[in-house]
Design an enzyme around this catalytic site. Structure first.
Site, mmCIF file in Angstrom:
data_model
loop_
_atom_site.group_PDB
_atom_site.id
_atom_site.type_symbol
_atom_site.label_atom_id
_atom_site.label_comp_id
_atom_site.label_asym_id
_atom_site.label_seq_id
_atom_site.Cartn_x
_atom_site.Cartn_y
_atom_site.Cartn_z
ATOM 1 N N ASP A 1 -37.505 -31.000 59.543
ATOM 2 C CA ASP A 1 -38.371 -30.479 60.610
ATOM 3 C C ASP A 1 -37.797 -29.212 61.214
ATOM 4 O OD1 ASP A 1 -39.996 -33.364 62.187
ATOM 5 O OD2 ASP A 1 -40.494 -32.036 60.501
ATOM 6 N N GLU B 1 -35.772 -26.756 69.620
ATOM 7 C CA GLU B 1 -36.724 -27.691 69.020
ATOM 8 C C GLU B 1 -36.695 -29.009 69.770
ATOM 9 O OE1 GLU B 1 -35.487 -29.015 65.263
ATOM 10 O OE2 GLU B 1 -37.162 -30.384 64.978
ATOM 11 N N ASP C 1 -32.377 -30.493 60.142
ATOM 12 C CA ASP C 1 -33.091 -31.404 59.208
ATOM 13 C C ASP C 1 -34.360 -30.688 58.719
ATOM 14 O OD1 ASP C 1 -34.577 -33.315 61.930
ATOM 15 O OD2 ASP C 1 -34.788 -31.236 61.258
ATOM 16 N N ASP D 1 -32.837 -28.440 64.830
ATOM 17 C CA ASP D 1 -32.043 -29.449 64.106
ATOM 18 C C ASP D 1 -31.809 -28.972 62.683
ATOM 19 O OD1 ASP D 1 -33.547 -32.338 65.708
ATOM 20 O OD2 ASP D 1 -31.816 -31.075 66.190
#
Ligand code: 28F
Length: 640
Positions: free
Chosen positions: A505, A428, A503, A501
């Site tokens: 996203d 990513e 997170d 990640d």
């Protein structure tokens, strides 16, 4: 025609039925078992015509011992009066004179059935013997022909019968010298008899095979619902998507037209069309008129009801006929059959009649049955999407040429071409992508950086995702193709490692990728090629030491190993993303085959992702926002 050129005058001269015996193929197509069966249809057609005229309700077909055939009808009985032209009785004329005129003029002989009148004499010409019994005028009349139609017992009264007992019985034995086989096939005759009963509603047709000793009861077919019952019969074992069978009919200029249809959940279309009970295998103007109207009416309904947006392309004829079972039947006084096997109706005026009758009736049905209408239109919409997805799949697979420059722009491929040792990291973001490229083992590790914009994929319309450049790159990198083109043996990597990640996203991307794999690459997942990289969640620093750990328990376990004074000084940081590590750290913690921890993705993970995907990318905005908010805090725990 063949070697000689015939014209109308020659026909009259021809020695009666001798011409037929010389060239049987010109009259019944072949002299194999199909030609043998054709004789039956010539006789049955005459009985059916008597039924169409409104005088016959029952037809019986029997295969007798020795493979002769008996056909009986309860019509008016072929006239027995003396025929003015030939000074023979009508019945003898019908069975011994080839009818000149319309059938032969112009384009040569017609092979198709339903040749009223000329059929009977052709059967006589090709039979060892024929017996005709006529019940008429309270008398039973009998005549017998032998060896290709020579009258051996002139018509005579052999008995009395009730006034209301009328009809025609014909028994014939095909000439073994002409036919390759004289053994009838019961199943073939039965199937066509059943079809004729469907095509002529209310007509009772019985068929029986008396060749074996035991007294067989045979089978009886009668369908008051006509071609609607034919549709129901064909849809047996399938799941209809609407209860009622749609039946429409109309007549114009002595041409009768009717159509029956019902959609099922399948993907194939079963469309059969007939003219005067003859199966037009190659379609023709009757079928074309219906299909044209079907497409037009469904498109206009879809647009009027906002199911098709202005920007959407129209549904095609293929889309609207997916899952349809339809019978089109036309009765025409002067049908023009076209094509090599005369299997196509050419009369142009029928196209308009079929279109008008169908359009008016189908439009009315959709307006009066909004539930069914929605089901039918949505099925066509799905067909359209599937068609587009399949088309994109084909394009991608075809265009998936690894040497295209822009392709390399994205993928940093590994040097090894051996799928068994190669692996690809889908990373990513460009920054992480950059570090991954630097830190990797370029012999066996390929890097494909994905920018966040992949998130713009049309909500829930993964078939649209195929239009997304990034997704296309993935498909190309894998090398397997998708959809019908998918071939697992062409997979170019042993491991596909998703590195995103921890997170929100990152989770989005992972959900999208797993959904994509689930819908287009499920075999790759099932074969255990897909993994999720486990980047470190915490970085513990003390003195010069940098320790990366995967999760809270590893963090606590590590801290417990430190001396108290060291632990007191240790700094624990929550990793925000891959970008926080340099190439070496990323490699050490997440990529190095010796050190990294990968989690194998299972189909269940994908199913969960698919469900989340619907929430994240589905049409309803609410569920998506709620989902993100309620999960944002625990994004790391979207454990898929
Ligand atoms: C088992 C086979 O052939 N049935 C038939 C009729 C009835 C009439 C008919 C036939 C001369 C050339 C018109 C009777 N009464 N079953 C059959 N049933 N042919 S064949 O007329 C033959 C005429 O075509 C018939 C009044 N009109 C017609």
């Amino acid at each position: 025609m063949n070697e000689e050129h015939y014209d109308a005058s020659d026909i009259q001269v021809l020695e009666g039925l001798e011409a037929v015996r010389k060239r049987p193929g010109m009259y019944i197509g072949t002299t194999d078992v199909k030609g043998l069966h054709h004789l039956v249809w010539e006789i049955v057609d005459n009985a059916i015509d008597e039924s169409l005229a409104g005088y016959c309700q029952n037809i019986e077909v029997v295969i007798n011992k020795g493979n002769s055939i008996t056909v009986k009808d309860d019509g008016r009985g072929i006239p027995v009066d003396v025929h003015p032209k030939t000074h023979l009785s009508t019945v003898e004329t019908v069975y011994t004179v080839l009818h000149a005129g319309g059938k032969f003029g112009g384009g040569g002989y017609k092979v198709s059935g339903g040749l009223h009148g000329v059929g009977a004499s052709v059967v006589n010409a090709l039979s060892k013997w024929v017996e005709v019994t006529v019940y008429k005028n309270k008398k039973i009349h009998f005549i017998r022909f032998e060896n290709g139609g020579h009258t051996v017992e002139p018509l005579k009264v052999i008995g009395d019968c009730e006034e209301n007992r009328t009809g025609t019985w014909v028994t014939f034995k095909p000439d073994p010298d002409i036919f390759d086989t004289d053994v009838y096939d019961y199943e073939t005759l039965k199937v066509r008899c059943r079809e004729l009963a469907f095509l002529n509603r209310g007509l009772k047709i019985t068929i029986r095979d008396d060749r074996d000793d035991e007294d067989t009861t045979g089978e009886t077919f009668i369908y008051e619902g006509g071609i609607s019952e034919y549709v129901r019969f064909i849809n047996q074992g399938k799941t209809p998507i609407h209860e009622d069978i749609i039946h429409l009919e109309g007549e114009e200029d002595n041409v009768f037209f009717e159509v029956a249809l019902q959609y099922n959940t399948g993907y194939n279309d079963n469309i059969y069309s007939f003219v005067n009970n003859i199966n037009t295998h190659d379609g023709g103007t009757h079928e074309e008129g219906v299909k044209r109207a079907l497409t037009r009416v469904i498109n206009s309904y879809a647009r009027k009801n906002g199911i098709l947006k202005d920007k959407d392309e129209s549904l095609t004829g293929d889309d609207v006929k997916e899952g349809i079972t339809m019978i089109v039947s036309c009765k025409h006084p002067n049908p023009q059959f076209e094509g090599q096997t005369k299997g196509r109706l050419g009369n142009s005026e029928v196209r308009k009649l079929a279109d008008n009758v169908f359009a008016e009736g189908f439009e009315k049905f959709l307006l009066e049955n909004p539930e069914e209408a929605k089901i039918i239109v949505n099925k066509a919409m799905l067909a359209c999407r599937a068609r587009n997805a399949a088309k994109k799949a084909r394009e991608i697979t075809r265009k998936s040429d690894l040497t295209t420059t822009n392709f390399f722009g994205k993928l940093s491929d590994c040097k090894s071409k051996d799928p068994k040792v190669s692996e690809i990291f889908i990373v990513e973001g460009d920054s992480a992508g950059g570090s991954a490229k630097k830190g990797r083992d370029s012999m066996t590790q390929a890097i494909l950086p994905l920018r966040g914009k992949i998130l713009n994929v049309e909500k829930a319309r993964l078939d649209r995702a195929l239009g997304n450049e990034e997704i296309r790159t993935i498909i190309t990198a894998f090398g397997t193709g998708i959809g019908e083109e998918f071939d697992l043996s062409k997979l170019r990597y042993d491991k596909i490692i998703i590195m995103t990640d921890a997170d929100v996203d990152g989770s989005h991307i992972r959900v999208l990728l797993l959904t994509l794999f689930y819908r287009f690459f499920r075999p790759i997942v099932e074969a255990g090629h897909v993994y999720a990289a486990q980047p470190p969640l915490f970085r513990i620093m003390h003195g010069k030491t940098r320790k990366y750990v995967l999760n809270p328990e590893e963090r606590d376990n590590y801290l417990a190993t430190l001396k108290p004074e060291v632990r007191a000084r240790a700094e624990v940081a929550r990793m925000k993303g891959l970008g926080e590590m340099d190439a070496e750290e990323l490699n050490e913690t997440t990529m190095d085959i010796e050190k990294r921890v990968l989690r194998k993705i299972t189909v269940d993970d994908c199913v969960a992702a698919d469900a989340i995907f619907e929430k994240l990318m589905g049409d309803e905005v609410e569920p998506r926002r709620d989902f993100i908010v309620e999960n944002a805090g625990y994004a790391i725990n979207i454990d898929i």
